[in-house]
Scaffold this motif. Structure first.
Motif, PDB file in Angstrom:
ATOM      1  N   MET A 157      93.981 156.391  26.230  1.00 39.58           N
ATOM      2  CA  MET A 157      95.370 156.780  26.014  1.00 39.58           C
ATOM      3  C   MET A 157      96.233 155.559  25.699  1.00 39.58           C
ATOM      4  O   MET A 157      96.827 154.937  26.581  1.00 39.58           O
ATOM      5  CB  MET A 157      95.901 157.533  27.248  1.00 39.58           C
ATOM      6  CG  MET A 157      95.277 158.887  27.437  1.00 39.58           C
ATOM      7  SD  MET A 157      95.934 159.765  28.886  1.00 39.58           S
ATOM      8  CE  MET A 157      95.127 158.877  30.222  1.00 39.58           C
ATOM      9  N   SER A 158      96.321 155.235  24.437  1.00 40.40           N
ATOM     10  CA  SER A 158      97.275 154.237  23.966  1.00 40.40           C
ATOM     11  C   SER A 158      98.664 154.864  23.922  1.00 40.40           C
ATOM     12  O   SER A 158      98.807 156.089  23.972  1.00 40.40           O
ATOM     13  CB  SER A 158      96.865 153.761  22.568  1.00 40.40           C
ATOM     14  OG  SER A 158      97.874 153.002  21.955  1.00 40.40           O
ATOM     15  N   ASN A 197      90.312 155.404  19.015  1.00 41.42           N
ATOM     16  CA  ASN A 197      90.577 156.182  20.224  1.00 41.42           C
ATOM     17  C   ASN A 197      90.356 157.679  20.087  1.00 41.42           C
ATOM     18  O   ASN A 197      90.562 158.414  21.048  1.00 41.42           O
ATOM     19  CB  ASN A 197      92.023 155.923  20.672  1.00 41.42           C
ATOM     20  CG  ASN A 197      92.267 154.473  21.021  1.00 41.42           C
ATOM     21  OD1 ASN A 197      91.389 153.797  21.563  1.00 41.42           O
ATOM     22  ND2 ASN A 197      93.452 153.968  20.687  1.00 41.42           N
ATOM     23  N   LYS A 208      97.618 161.400  24.240  1.00 39.87           N
ATOM     24  CA  LYS A 208      97.984 159.973  24.134  1.00 39.87           C
ATOM     25  C   LYS A 208      99.472 159.874  23.890  1.00 39.87           C
ATOM     26  O   LYS A 208     100.172 160.883  23.844  1.00 39.87           O
ATOM     27  CB  LYS A 208      97.223 159.286  22.994  1.00 39.87           C
ATOM     28  CG  LYS A 208      97.584 159.780  21.574  1.00 39.87           C
ATOM     29  CD  LYS A 208      96.949 161.107  21.250  1.00 39.87           C
ATOM     30  CE  LYS A 208      97.293 161.603  19.863  1.00 39.87           C
ATOM     31  NZ  LYS A 208      96.757 162.973  19.621  1.00 39.87           N
ATOM     32  N   VAL A 223      94.904 150.067  24.509  1.00 39.62           N
ATOM     33  CA  VAL A 223      94.882 151.021  25.606  1.00 39.62           C
ATOM     34  C   VAL A 223      95.103 150.279  26.918  1.00 39.62           C
ATOM     35  O   VAL A 223      94.418 149.296  27.206  1.00 39.62           O
ATOM     36  CB  VAL A 223      93.529 151.767  25.647  1.00 39.62           C
ATOM     37  CG1 VAL A 223      93.429 152.637  26.901  1.00 39.62           C
ATOM     38  CG2 VAL A 223      93.356 152.618  24.393  1.00 39.62           C
ATOM     39  N   HIS A 270      93.219 165.023  21.676  1.00 42.35           N
ATOM     40  CA  HIS A 270      93.205 163.728  22.354  1.00 42.35           C
ATOM     41  C   HIS A 270      94.627 163.466  22.834  1.00 42.35           C
ATOM     42  O   HIS A 270      95.529 163.217  22.040  1.00 42.35           O
ATOM     43  CB  HIS A 270      92.750 162.618  21.408  1.00 42.35           C
ATOM     44  CG  HIS A 270      92.898 161.248  21.981  1.00 42.35           C
ATOM     45  ND1 HIS A 270      93.326 160.169  21.232  1.00 42.35           N
ATOM     46  CD2 HIS A 270      92.695 160.779  23.243  1.00 42.35           C
ATOM     47  CE1 HIS A 270      93.382 159.092  22.004  1.00 42.35           C
ATOM     48  NE2 HIS A 270      92.997 159.434  23.226  1.00 42.35           N
TER      49      HIS A 270
END
Length: 327
Positions: free
Chosen positions: A226-227, A60, A154, A240, A152
């Motif tokens: 976006m987990s 990711n 998340k 995700v 990132h």
């Protein structure tokens, strides 16, 4: 805002000044470069790009091709370095030797990567800290005049979410001293600090870094893949389930992280349920109110859509076209 990090405060209930946060739906190398150019006016001298380069084969992370394109396109970034620090947890990045192997696996081979704590640490003061008065960072950080914080956005297993605040607060602290100060009491276990106190310690660590760089720092959050899991979980990250949104950029760290959280909350219940639950159960919203309290920025902002001439839009408009994630 509230000190209870499990309670979301709607935009209309906030007070204070307003900052500019730029937004694009263009999740690509070109979109990243375009939004970077909205906020890059103070990037001068030797520049570091702080991003999470990920555990081996992490699914990711920000694509390395996007970062390579950005660095080649922008003149002030052509001699920049990606900057990282070693991890506090045992794994594939807790020593410089293992960290460099992981960097090669993940494709971060097109520019210098500076493991900032490779040769030791440096202490930076924390103005107004509740828990700490100084932070131990990688000593190489003091060699840089500017910092591009490329994040990132998340979820996170302890922080609730990982935005620009977590990227700096954890990511610039050195692996053995600074990260321990954030996560553990002297008499406690390795991960003995959680919820509000953890969010406050992360934020205090961040303040030491942003005070060091002054006006020569900018923040970009990529809302993609976006987990609920951080990139530190690598291939073990939870699937995700949250739709991709776009990219946000600002000169205000509090505003860019707050706007990122707001866009998640603005989604439909079925689209944001898992990520909101992760944020609230870890009391992650305390990151935002703590930044505001410490004078690090605003929780109110103008959201400017660069895809349509910098037109100001609402959070609901920004997420109106998101497509539910399909595994």
């Amino acid at each position: 805002m509230t000190r209870d990090g499990s309670v979301y405060v709607p935009f209309e209930d906030r007070t204070g000044g307003m900052s500019s946060v730029y937004f694009t739906r263009n999740l690509s190398a070109e979109g990243l470069a375009k939004i970077y150019e909205k906020v890059n006016g103070n990037i001068t001298g030797k520049t570091g790009i702080k991003l999470h380069t990920g555990e081996p084969h992490g699914p990711n992370i920000i694509p390395h091709g996007w970062v390579e394109y950005l660095m080649k396109k922008e003149p002030e970034l052509r001699d920049a370095s990606i900057v990282e620090t070693n991890t506090y947890y045992a794994g594939d990045r807790d020593t410089t030797e293992k960290h460099r192997r992981t960097l090669k696996i993940n494709g971060w081979t097109f520019c210098p990567v500076d493991i900032m704590d490779e040769e030791g640490t440096a202490l930076l003061p924390i103005q107004g800290g509740r828990w700490m008065k100084e932070m131990s960072v990688g000593s190489h950080m003091l060699n840089y005049q500017s910092l591009v914080v490329l994040t990132h956005f998340k979820g996170h297993v302890m922080g609730g979410f990982g935005g620009s605040n977590k990227n700096i607060g954890i990511g610039c602290a050195d692996g053995h001293v600074g990260k321990k100060w954030i996560h553990s009491r002297e008499e406690g276990e390795q991960w003995s600090i959680a919820q509000e106190e953890l969010m406050e310690r992360i934020t205090e660590s961040t303040k030491a870094t942003i005070d060091f760089f002054g006006k020569h720092i900018l923040y970009i959050n990529v809302l993609r893949n976006m987990s609920v899991s951080c990139d530190c979980e690598g291939t073990a990250a939870q699937p995700v389930v949250t739709p991709n949104v776009g990219i946000l950029a600002s000169l205000d760290i509090c505003a860019v992280d707050t706007a990122s959280v707001d866009l998640v909350y603005a989604m439909k219940e079925e689209d944001h349920h898992d990520l909101v639950e992760r944020i609230e159960t870890r009391h992650g919203l305390r990151q935002l109110s703590c930044m505001h309290e410490m004078g690090m920025g605003n929780t109110r902002y103008h959201l400017l859509d660069i895809d349509h001439g910098d037109r100001e839009i609402s959070q609901q408009e920004a997420v109106a076209g998101v497509v539910p994630f399909q595994a």
